[in-house]
Design a protein around this motif. Structure first.
Motif, mmCIF file in Angstrom:
data_model
loop_
_atom_site.group_PDB
_atom_site.id
_atom_site.type_symbol
_atom_site.label_atom_id
_atom_site.label_comp_id
_atom_site.label_asym_id
_atom_site.label_seq_id
_atom_site.Cartn_x
_atom_site.Cartn_y
_atom_site.Cartn_z
ATOM 1 N N SER A 4 0.825 -1.195 0.000
ATOM 2 C CA SER A 4 0.000 0.000 0.000
ATOM 3 C C SER A 4 0.866 1.255 0.000
ATOM 4 O O SER A 4 1.907 1.314 0.652
ATOM 5 N N ILE A 53 0.817 -4.286 7.664
ATOM 6 C CA ILE A 53 -0.538 -3.931 7.237
ATOM 7 C C ILE A 53 -0.536 -3.544 5.768
ATOM 8 O O ILE A 53 -1.408 -3.964 4.996
ATOM 9 N N ARG A 71 1.387 -4.519 3.441
ATOM 10 C CA ARG A 71 1.585 -5.696 2.588
ATOM 11 C C ARG A 71 0.381 -6.634 2.607
ATOM 12 O O ARG A 71 0.091 -7.290 1.626
ATOM 13 N N THR A 72 -0.308 -6.725 3.735
ATOM 14 C CA THR A 72 -1.473 -7.615 3.799
ATOM 15 C C THR A 72 -2.731 -6.964 3.229
ATOM 16 O O THR A 72 -3.656 -7.661 2.838
ATOM 17 N N CYS A 73 -2.740 -5.639 3.186
ATOM 18 C CA CYS A 73 -3.892 -4.897 2.655
ATOM 19 C C CYS A 73 -3.393 -3.854 1.643
ATOM 20 O O CYS A 73 -3.502 -2.647 1.886
ATOM 21 N N PRO A 74 -2.833 -4.303 0.523
ATOM 22 C CA PRO A 74 -2.196 -3.350 -0.394
ATOM 23 C C PRO A 74 -3.157 -2.359 -1.045
ATOM 24 O O PRO A 74 -2.732 -1.295 -1.489
ATOM 25 N N VAL A 121 -5.876 -0.984 0.476
ATOM 26 C CA VAL A 121 -6.702 -0.368 1.509
ATOM 27 C C VAL A 121 -7.050 1.071 1.120
ATOM 28 O O VAL A 121 -6.236 1.805 0.577
ATOM 29 N N ARG A 122 -8.291 1.438 1.395
ATOM 30 C CA ARG A 122 -8.733 2.813 1.152
ATOM 31 C C ARG A 122 -8.263 3.706 2.286
ATOM 32 O O ARG A 122 -8.140 3.273 3.430
ATOM 33 N N ARG A 160 -9.986 3.808 5.658
ATOM 34 C CA ARG A 160 -9.907 2.600 6.489
ATOM 35 C C ARG A 160 -8.600 2.505 7.271
ATOM 36 O O ARG A 160 -8.419 1.588 8.064
ATOM 37 N N LEU A 183 -7.970 0.217 10.842
ATOM 38 C CA LEU A 183 -7.106 -0.925 10.565
ATOM 39 C C LEU A 183 -5.842 -0.859 11.416
ATOM 40 O O LEU A 183 -5.422 -1.869 11.998
#
Length: 120
Positions: free
Chosen positions: A31, A69, A71-74, A76-77, A80, A84
């Motif tokens: 992200s 975070i 890398r796991t939620c690339p 993500v808005r 959020r 998060l």
């Protein structure tokens, strides 16, 4: 108390999947908010105080949890990021507590930990 000695090579920590596995050829996605997540994690920790000492806060800062975070939620808005960051921080701190002093207390149930943190 000093840190335990850790061997230089630990077979259980070998790279999984092994080198050359097709999954390792997937593109790396991170992200664009990774640095912002790092800041939000510390802001959240300062606001809600899940860590109690300066040393604990420094340890949290050194974990690069924001990168995890990102890398796991690339994808993500931006709206959020704050919840998060708070959720991951809380989960990280609770995991450390159960690995440390609270995990060694047989009489303390999860409800006790919840009441302790809510009462703050």
């Amino acid at each position: 108390m000093s840190a335990p000695e850790i061997p230089v090579s630990v077979p259980e920590l070998d790279t999984l999947p092994p080198r050359g596995h097709p999954i390792l050829a997937l593109p790396v996605r991170v992200s664009r908010y990774a640095n912002r997540l790092e800041s939000l994690i510390l802001d959240w920790a300062d606001s809600y105080r899940p860590v109690e000492t300066t040393r604990q806060r420094q340890r949290l800062a050194g974990t690069r949890l924001g990168e995890l975070i990102a890398r796991t939620c690339p994808f993500v808005r931006e709206d959020r990021l704050e919840p998060l960051a708070g959720w991951f921080t809380w989960a990280f701190v609770i995991d450390d507590w159960y690995d440390g002093p609270i995990g060694r207390l047989r009489s303390l149930q999860p409800e006790g930990l919840h009441l302790r943190t809510v009462a703050r």
